[in-house]
Design a protein around this motif. Structure first.
Motif, PDB file in Angstrom:
ATOM      1  N   SER A   4       0.847  -1.194   0.000  1.00 31.89           N
ATOM      2  CA  SER A   4       0.000   0.000   0.000  1.00 31.89           C
ATOM      3  C   SER A   4       0.884   1.246   0.000  1.00 31.89           C
ATOM      4  O   SER A   4       2.074   1.189   0.329  1.00 31.89           O
ATOM      5  N   ASP A   5       0.297   2.387  -0.357  1.00 25.18           N
ATOM      6  CA  ASP A   5       1.042   3.643  -0.340  1.00 25.18           C
ATOM      7  C   ASP A   5       1.606   3.914   1.052  1.00 25.18           C
ATOM      8  O   ASP A   5       2.744   4.358   1.192  1.00 25.18           O
ATOM      9  N   ARG A   6       0.822   3.650   2.069  1.00 27.62           N
ATOM     10  CA  ARG A   6       1.297   3.872   3.453  1.00 27.62           C
ATOM     11  C   ARG A   6       2.469   2.973   3.787  1.00 27.62           C
ATOM     12  O   ARG A   6       3.408   3.403   4.457  1.00 27.62           O
ATOM     13  N   ILE A   8       4.655   1.816   1.673  1.00 21.78           N
ATOM     14  CA  ILE A   8       5.800   2.326   0.918  1.00 21.78           C
ATOM     15  C   ILE A   8       6.399   3.536   1.627  1.00 21.78           C
ATOM     16  O   ILE A   8       7.618   3.635   1.796  1.00 21.78           O
ATOM     17  N   LEU A   9       5.549   4.460   2.074  1.00 21.00           N
ATOM     18  CA  LEU A   9       6.042   5.633   2.801  1.00 21.00           C
ATOM     19  C   LEU A   9       6.726   5.234   4.103  1.00 21.00           C
ATOM     20  O   LEU A   9       7.779   5.764   4.451  1.00 21.00           O
ATOM     21  N   ALA A  10       6.136   4.299   4.830  1.00 25.45           N
ATOM     22  CA  ALA A  10       6.729   3.850   6.098  1.00 25.45           C
ATOM     23  C   ALA A  10       8.078   3.192   5.860  1.00 25.45           C
ATOM     24  O   ALA A  10       9.035   3.420   6.623  1.00 25.45           O
ATOM     25  N   HIS A  11       8.182   2.386   4.840  1.00 29.08           N
ATOM     26  CA  HIS A  11       9.447   1.718   4.519  1.00 29.08           C
ATOM     27  C   HIS A  11      10.508   2.744   4.125  1.00 29.08           C
ATOM     28  O   HIS A  11      11.650   2.675   4.571  1.00 29.08           O
ATOM     29  N   ALA A  12      10.131   3.710   3.280  1.00 31.58           N
ATOM     30  CA  ALA A  12      11.072   4.762   2.871  1.00 31.58           C
ATOM     31  C   ALA A  12      11.535   5.561   4.086  1.00 31.58           C
ATOM     32  O   ALA A  12      12.723   5.876   4.217  1.00 31.58           O
ATOM     33  N   LEU A  13      10.627   5.880   4.987  1.00 30.55           N
ATOM     34  CA  LEU A  13      10.972   6.626   6.193  1.00 30.55           C
ATOM     35  C   LEU A  13      11.937   5.831   7.074  1.00 30.55           C
ATOM     36  O   LEU A  13      12.949   6.366   7.528  1.00 30.55           O
ATOM     37  N   SER A  14      11.658   4.544   7.267  1.00 27.78           N
ATOM     38  CA  SER A  14      12.501   3.728   8.146  1.00 27.78           C
ATOM     39  C   SER A  14      13.910   3.526   7.600  1.00 27.78           C
ATOM     40  O   SER A  14      14.843   3.328   8.356  1.00 27.78           O
ATOM     41  N   GLU A  15      14.060   3.606   6.272  1.00 25.36           N
ATOM     42  CA  GLU A  15      15.376   3.406   5.665  1.00 25.36           C
ATOM     43  C   GLU A  15      16.012   4.698   5.160  1.00 25.36           C
ATOM     44  O   GLU A  15      17.068   4.663   4.536  1.00 25.36           O
ATOM     45  N   GLY A  16      15.370   5.844   5.420  1.00 26.13           N
ATOM     46  CA  GLY A  16      15.915   7.123   4.983  1.00 26.13           C
ATOM     47  C   GLY A  16      15.966   7.265   3.466  1.00 26.13           C
ATOM     48  O   GLY A  16      16.892   7.862   2.923  1.00 26.13           O
ATOM     49  N   ARG A  17      14.971   6.732   2.805  1.00 24.77           N
ATOM     50  CA  ARG A  17      14.923   6.777   1.336  1.00 24.77           C
ATOM     51  C   ARG A  17      13.964   7.831   0.832  1.00 24.77           C
ATOM     52  O   ARG A  17      13.203   8.408   1.598  1.00 24.77           O
ATOM     53  N   ILE A  18      13.988   8.056  -0.465  1.00 24.02           N
ATOM     54  CA  ILE A  18      13.100   8.993  -1.152  1.00 24.02           C
ATOM     55  C   ILE A  18      12.178   8.181  -2.048  1.00 24.02           C
ATOM     56  O   ILE A  18      12.619   7.253  -2.729  1.00 24.02           O
ATOM     57  N   VAL A  19      10.898   8.525  -2.047  1.00 21.58           N
ATOM     58  CA  VAL A  19       9.925   7.848  -2.901  1.00 21.58           C
ATOM     59  C   VAL A  19       9.904   8.552  -4.254  1.00 21.58           C
ATOM     60  O   VAL A  19       9.764   9.769  -4.323  1.00 21.58           O
ATOM     61  N   ILE A  20      10.050   7.790  -5.333  1.00 23.01           N
ATOM     62  CA  ILE A  20       9.940   8.312  -6.697  1.00 23.01           C
ATOM     63  C   ILE A  20       8.723   7.657  -7.324  1.00 23.01           C
ATOM     64  O   ILE A  20       8.615   6.432  -7.337  1.00 23.01           O
TER      65      ILE A  20
END
Length: 91
Positions: A4-6, A8-20
């Motif tokens: 889910s979008d949430r 993906i955002l949570a995973h990006a936040l936990s790993e310090g990544r940027i969503v493209i």
């Protein structure tokens, strides 16, 4: 199963990544939640959908985006312009 979008955002936040993404839902989620991270880069309709061209566009602009993305921002690439919205998005 697709994430889910949430998720993906949570995973990006936990790993310090940027969503493209080409999906505008991420920007809306940030606006509603008042989130400051992770940063999101969105390719809007009308911009090229070819990954190689998107990468070229991103790399050409990365030097001027680096600081904003590090602090938290939504970057939107459109037909002929780029917009940067700092996060969190305040109402």
């Amino acid at each position: 199963a697709a994430s889910s979008d949430r998720d993906i955002l949570a995973h990006a936040l936990s790993e310090g990544r940027i969503v493209i993404t080409a999906d505008s839902d991420f920007a809306w989620m940030h606006a509603l939640a008042g989130s400051a991270q992770p940063s999101v880069i969105q390719f809007r309709e009308g911009t090229t959908r070819r990954p190689a061209q998107q990468l070229e566009l991103l790399l050409a602009n990365l030097p001027i985006l680096r600081e904003d993305l590090g602090q938290g921002a939504i970057v939107i690439f459109g037909d002929s312009r780029m917009r940067i919205r700092p996060l969190p998005i305040l109402r």
